[in-house]
Design an enzyme around this catalytic site. Sequence first.
Site, PDB file in Angstrom:
ATOM      1  N   CYS A  88      46.044 -17.509-179.412  1.00 15.27           N
ATOM      2  CA  CYS A  88      44.751 -16.844-179.219  1.00 15.27           C
ATOM      3  C   CYS A  88      44.856 -15.697-178.192  1.00 15.27           C
ATOM      4  CB  CYS A  88      43.701 -17.885-178.863  1.00 15.27           C
ATOM      5  SG  CYS A  88      42.047 -17.330-179.227  1.00 15.27           S
ATOM      6  N   HIS A 179      44.257 -22.660-182.123  1.00 12.94           N
ATOM      7  CA  HIS A 179      44.746 -23.461-180.981  1.00 12.94           C
ATOM      8  C   HIS A 179      45.331 -24.797-181.429  1.00 12.94           C
ATOM      9  CE1 HIS A 179      42.869 -21.160-177.634  1.00 12.94           C
ATOM     10  NE2 HIS A 179      42.003 -20.822-178.563  1.00 12.94           N
ATOM     11  N   GLU A 181      47.126 -26.702-179.768  1.00  7.99           N
ATOM     12  CA  GLU A 181      47.150 -27.615-178.613  1.00  7.99           C
ATOM     13  C   GLU A 181      45.824 -28.364-178.444  1.00  7.99           C
ATOM     14  OE1 GLU A 181      46.651 -24.461-178.554  1.00  7.99           O
ATOM     15  OE2 GLU A 181      45.291 -23.894-176.952  1.00  7.99           O
TER      16      GLU A 181
END
Length: 222
Positions: A88, A179, A181
């Site tokens: 991002c 994302h 994560e």
Amino acid sequence: MSVHFIGPQPEIVGVLDLQGGVHEHLEHLERLELPYRRVKEAKDFENLAGLILPGGESTCLARLLHIFGLVEAIGRHAGRGMKLWGTCAGAILLATQVAGEKNCLGLIDMQIERNGFGSQLDSFHSEALIEAVSPAPIPLTFIRAPKIRSVGKDVKVLLRIDDYIAAAENDRVVVTVFHPELTGCLALHRYFALKCGLHPRSEDVSEDWDTASWMKLARIAS
Ligand code: GLN
């Protein structure tokens, strides 16, 4: 041209720790049993096989990179073979062209548009198959995400959706506008570790992931 390490293979994955979603990446690296390090200053680059630039606010991150002298350090270590992955805001920092704004690191030939989906309220979740990364569909979380509009000849598109590119790579840099994560999925962290020449844990441990686990790590680390 592919860049190889000179001398012993470095073995640590760094996560740039200036601002943004750092803990979540550390938690995924821990689950893959990879040695990791927070990267705040030039001395932290020693023995890094790869560096993750997390999501956050790209204008803020770019300013901090300049203030701490890390633009030059990242370029130098990329030159010796260190791999980079930007999620991002991290992808915005790595692009050669940012629509209407000055670029920062310019390490992957692409044009990116900040906030391509609108405001924070237009954040959303979906999933997609990224063949190069995993045989199963991957969950995708977009938070005030940018859109990659075009890429240069030496850049491979990993995921294209509608009118934008969501993931791409060249020989030393991976970029994702979403994302990984923030989901339990480890596929992209594993993919990046393999690109770095490392040996991540191979079993899928996604199922026992809980959203609070990175918060526990944050408490231990502080
Ligand atoms: N909108 C942010 C920017 O332009 C990126 C958001 C994110 O990293 N989740 O920097």
